[in-house]
Design an enzyme around this catalytic site. Sequence first.
Site, PDB file in Angstrom:
ATOM      1  N   ASP A   1     -28.298 -45.334 -67.605  1.00 38.45           N
ATOM      2  CA  ASP A   1     -29.676 -45.250 -68.085  1.00 38.45           C
ATOM      3  C   ASP A   1     -30.496 -44.283 -67.246  1.00 38.45           C
ATOM      4  OD1 ASP A   1     -29.496 -46.975 -65.906  1.00 38.45           O
ATOM      5  OD2 ASP A   1     -29.991 -48.754 -67.054  1.00 38.45           O
TER       6      ASP A   1
ATOM      7  N   ASP B   1     -33.684 -60.996 -66.296  1.00 38.16           N
ATOM      8  CA  ASP B   1     -33.921 -61.425 -67.685  1.00 38.16           C
ATOM      9  C   ASP B   1     -32.676 -61.279 -68.560  1.00 38.16           C
ATOM     10  OD1 ASP B   1     -33.746 -58.699 -68.028  1.00 38.16           O
ATOM     11  OD2 ASP B   1     -35.760 -58.431 -68.865  1.00 38.16           O
TER      12      ASP B   1
ATOM     13  N   HIS C   1     -30.762 -58.475 -68.847  1.00 33.91           N
ATOM     14  CA  HIS C   1     -30.461 -57.149 -69.407  1.00 33.91           C
ATOM     15  C   HIS C   1     -29.224 -56.538 -68.756  1.00 33.91           C
ATOM     16  CE1 HIS C   1     -33.419 -55.413 -66.230  1.00 33.91           C
ATOM     17  NE2 HIS C   1     -32.246 -54.915 -65.907  1.00 33.91           N
TER      18      HIS C   1
END
Length: 265
Positions: free
Chosen positions: A72, A141, A143
């Site tokens: 990313d 969370d 991800h």
Amino acid sequence: MEVVPLATAAEVARLAADIIEELVRRRAAADGAAVLGLATGSTPLATYAELIARRQAGAGPDYRGVRTFNLDEYVGLPPDHEQTYLATIRRELTDPLGIPPEQVHGPDPALAGLPGAGERYEAELRAAGGIALQVLGIGTDGHIGFNEPGSSLASLTRIKTLTARTRSDNARFFGSADAVPRHVLTQGIATILRAGHLLLLATGEAKAGAVAAAVEGPVTASCPASAIQLHPHVSVILDAAAASALTRLDYYQEVWAAKPDWQGL
Ligand code: F6R
């Protein structure tokens, strides 16, 4: 999926480094070049430092043919910003290992080409023959990459918006949560699932809930990391704190303790 519960973060780094080195050696012996998928963030830094230390001590493999693809990238940072993930991976891993910069890839966040950047990255990954080994961290969370909860399990590389929680988790790299970019380019869940082997690393108590949801919860877009359950070759390497919420912890420990030498990871 193989869950490997180790005691310390240092043991996680050593085992992860063993797995990466084994792939690089195996590909070199087959006259090929390893294609590695790389995560940034804090978790893999100890693994990357271990690889560099071994290489500098003359014990690691030759990395000059290796190609790498980041998971990313932030959108909106100046290209020379030290926190871009491309700069980070070069500084923390690929430059010290001697991987030429032209073999180090990441999604291109340049604003002019942003609408097509996801498709272009997918084409680069295909042209490289796909990722053999994908290193993953996990967000608090749930991800993976920057696929936040609610991300399609069929998603490909695209632009995503970070949750307030992820921006706050990453504030340590930027001084404040407000300074963390809001938008990112990230490999999609389906992109990640195409890699040959997924190596998910997690350390520290803050990851325990997300790890338990990913490994033992339902497969759901609400916990993007749970998509790893759909992949045929996954190694989840954990320290004691990150493994602490797993209900089948005794079983994973028993499997690891009784693992036959011939089996490998
Ligand atoms: C980074 C990435 C993220 C991180 C995750 C955990 O390239 O893809 O999914 O792996 O946010 O970050 P750390 O390791 O900093 O807790």
